[in-house]
Scaffold this motif. Sequence first.
Motif, short mmCIF file in Angstrom:
data_model
loop_
_atom_site.label_atom_id
_atom_site.label_comp_id
_atom_site.label_asym_id
_atom_site.label_seq_id
_atom_site.Cartn_x
_atom_site.Cartn_y
_atom_site.Cartn_z
N GLU A 1 5.48 5.86 -4.97
CA GLU A 1 4.22 5.08 -4.84
C GLU A 1 4.37 3.62 -5.75
N ALA A 2 5.53 3.36 -6.52
CA ALA A 2 5.97 2.12 -6.78
C ALA A 2 7.29 1.92 -6.88
N LEU A 3 7.93 1.64 -5.89
CA LEU A 3 9.33 1.82 -6.04
C LEU A 3 9.96 0.48 -6.55
N PRO A 4 11.03 0.75 -7.40
CA PRO A 4 11.54 -0.45 -8.11
C PRO A 4 12.42 -1.26 -7.44
N MET A 5 11.99 -1.72 -6.23
CA MET A 5 12.95 -2.32 -5.28
C MET A 5 12.06 -3.62 -4.79
N ALA A 6 12.90 -4.77 -4.32
CA ALA A 6 12.05 -5.81 -3.75
C ALA A 6 11.61 -5.69 -2.40
N ASP A 7 10.84 -6.58 -1.87
CA ASP A 7 10.27 -6.39 -0.59
C ASP A 7 11.63 -6.54 0.35
N LYS A 8 11.60 -5.97 1.34
CA LYS A 8 12.63 -5.87 2.39
C LYS A 8 13.86 -6.04 1.88
N SER A 9 14.25 -5.18 1.01
CA SER A 9 15.59 -5.40 0.30
C SER A 9 16.35 -4.24 0.90
N VAL A 10 16.09 -3.32 1.77
CA VAL A 10 17.29 -2.42 2.24
C VAL A 10 16.85 -2.39 3.68
N ASP A 11 18.09 -1.96 4.41
CA ASP A 11 17.87 -1.81 5.81
C ASP A 11 17.03 -0.46 6.13
N PHE A 12 17.38 0.62 5.60
CA PHE A 12 16.87 1.75 6.06
C PHE A 12 16.13 2.50 4.81
N VAL B 1 4.18 13.47 -3.46
CA VAL B 1 3.64 12.32 -3.99
C VAL B 1 1.96 12.73 -4.48
N LYS B 2 1.68 12.19 -5.31
CA LYS B 2 0.26 11.83 -5.78
C LYS B 2 -0.72 11.05 -4.56
N ASP B 3 -0.06 9.92 -4.37
CA ASP B 3 -0.89 9.05 -3.67
C ASP B 3 -0.16 8.71 -2.16
N LEU B 4 -0.37 9.33 -1.14
CA LEU B 4 0.27 9.24 0.06
C LEU B 4 0.20 8.10 0.42
N ALA B 5 -0.98 7.27 0.61
CA ALA B 5 -1.25 6.07 0.99
C ALA B 5 -0.24 4.98 0.51
N ALA B 6 -0.26 5.07 -0.92
CA ALA B 6 0.74 4.14 -1.76
C ALA B 6 2.02 4.39 -1.37
N ALA B 7 2.54 5.74 -1.18
CA ALA B 7 3.83 5.84 -0.86
C ALA B 7 4.35 5.37 0.14
N THR B 8 3.51 5.58 1.50
CA THR B 8 3.93 5.14 2.61
C THR B 8 3.85 3.63 2.85
N ALA B 9 2.90 2.97 2.13
CA ALA B 9 2.87 1.42 2.09
C ALA B 9 4.28 0.87 1.22
N GLU B 10 4.68 1.75 0.29
CA GLU B 10 5.74 1.32 -0.36
C GLU B 10 7.01 1.38 0.41
N LEU B 11 7.26 2.34 1.23
CA LEU B 11 8.40 2.75 2.04
C LEU B 11 8.59 1.46 2.98
N VAL C 1 9.41 -2.03 1.45
CA VAL C 1 10.97 -2.23 1.09
C VAL C 1 11.95 -2.26 2.04
N ALA C 2 11.58 -1.16 3.12
CA ALA C 2 12.53 -1.27 4.56
C ALA C 2 12.42 -2.49 5.37
N ARG C 3 13.87 -2.83 5.84
CA ARG C 3 13.74 -3.96 6.75
C ARG C 3 13.67 -3.36 8.26
N LYS C 4 14.46 -2.17 8.53
CA LYS C 4 14.66 -1.75 9.95
C LYS C 4 13.62 -0.15 10.41
N LYS C 5 14.40 0.65 9.47
CA LYS C 5 14.12 2.03 9.67
C LYS C 5 13.47 2.89 8.69
N LEU C 6 12.44 3.83 8.89
CA LEU C 6 12.25 4.82 8.18
C LEU C 6 12.63 6.30 8.68
#
Length: 252
Positions: A152-163, A173-183, A186-191
Motif C-alpha cells: 500500500e506504500a511501496l518504497p519506490m519512485a514513480d515509474k521506476s521499474v518496467d514490470f 493487503v489491508k487496503d486493496l485500492a491503495a495497493a493497486t494504485a501503488e502497483l 511504480v510500474a512502467r509497462k506491465k503488472l
Amino acid sequence: MANGLYLKLKALLPDGLRDALSTVNQHFFARTTLQRKHGDWFEVDWRKKFQAMPPEEWIRAYDEVWKHHTNNCVDETDADMIISVLERSLQTENSSATVLEVGCGFGSLAIAMARAGFQTTCVDVSNEALRRAEARANNESVTITWKQGFAEALPMADKSVDFITCCHTLEHVKDLAAATAELKRVARKKLVVLVPRQKYRLYADNYHTQFFSHPDDLIRAFGLERYECTEINYLGRESEFQGEALLYVGYL
Ligand SMILES: C[S@@+](CC[C@H](N)C(=O)[O-])C[C@H]1O[C@@H](n2cnc3c(N)ncnc32)[C@H](O)[C@@H]1O
C-alpha cells in the motif's frame, strides 16, 4: 497427499453442496480446528481484527507466519509462465529489464526472475521473509535488492521499474485500492498479478483479507483498459496452494 485427495474429492461435489458443508464447518468447527492445528502464534480471528491493526502489529504477525512457514505458493510452472509473459514484452528491446516482486515471501519467483536476467527488487512486509529469501538467494549466488515495505506504500519512485509481479499477495493487503494504485504508480509497462479465486470465509488457514471470486473482481480493482485475465487450476500440482487462481496481466 491425504489433503490432496480430500481436495480432489471435495472438488467433485456440486457447488451447492460444497457451499452448504462449508457453512456448517464455518459455523461450528473451523475456529476451534484452526486454533488447535496452529497453536498460539496463529491469529485465528484475523478477519475480525485486521482493519484496526497498526503497521507494526501487521509486520510482527507476518514475521511469525514466516517463522512457521517455508513454502512459496508460486511453483516452477508459475515462474516459467510469468517469466515468459515478461519476456514477450522484451522481444523488441535490448536493455536489461527491471522487475519489482511485491510480497516476495521465500523468494522463489524473484530468484527465478533474477536467474532469467531481470534486474530484480523485492518488497515484503516481513523482515523474516526477506531475511530467509536473501539467505537463499545468496546461497544460489543470485543478486537481488531487498526492501521492507507495504504494498500500500511501496518504497519506490514513480515509474521506476518496467514490470511488477505480485503473486498470492494482493489477497493479504489491508487496503486493496491503495495497493493497486501503488502497483500502477511504480510500474512502467506491465503488472502480473496472481490471486486465489475464493469466496469469503471468516475462518481459514490463512490471513486473507481480500476475496476474488470472479475475474471481474480483479479487473475492477485495477481499472486498466488493457488487460488479460485467465483462470488456473492448481489441483494435483506439486504446489502448496491447491485450488483455483486468477492470473491478471495489466498493460500500463
Ligand atoms: C502467501 S505469501 C506469498 C508469497 C509469495 N509471493 C508466493 O507466491 O509464494 C503472502 C506474502 O505477502 C506478504 N504481505 C502481507 N501483507 C503485505 C502487505 N500489505 N504488503 C506487502 N507484503 C505483504 C507476506 O509477508 C507474505 O510474504
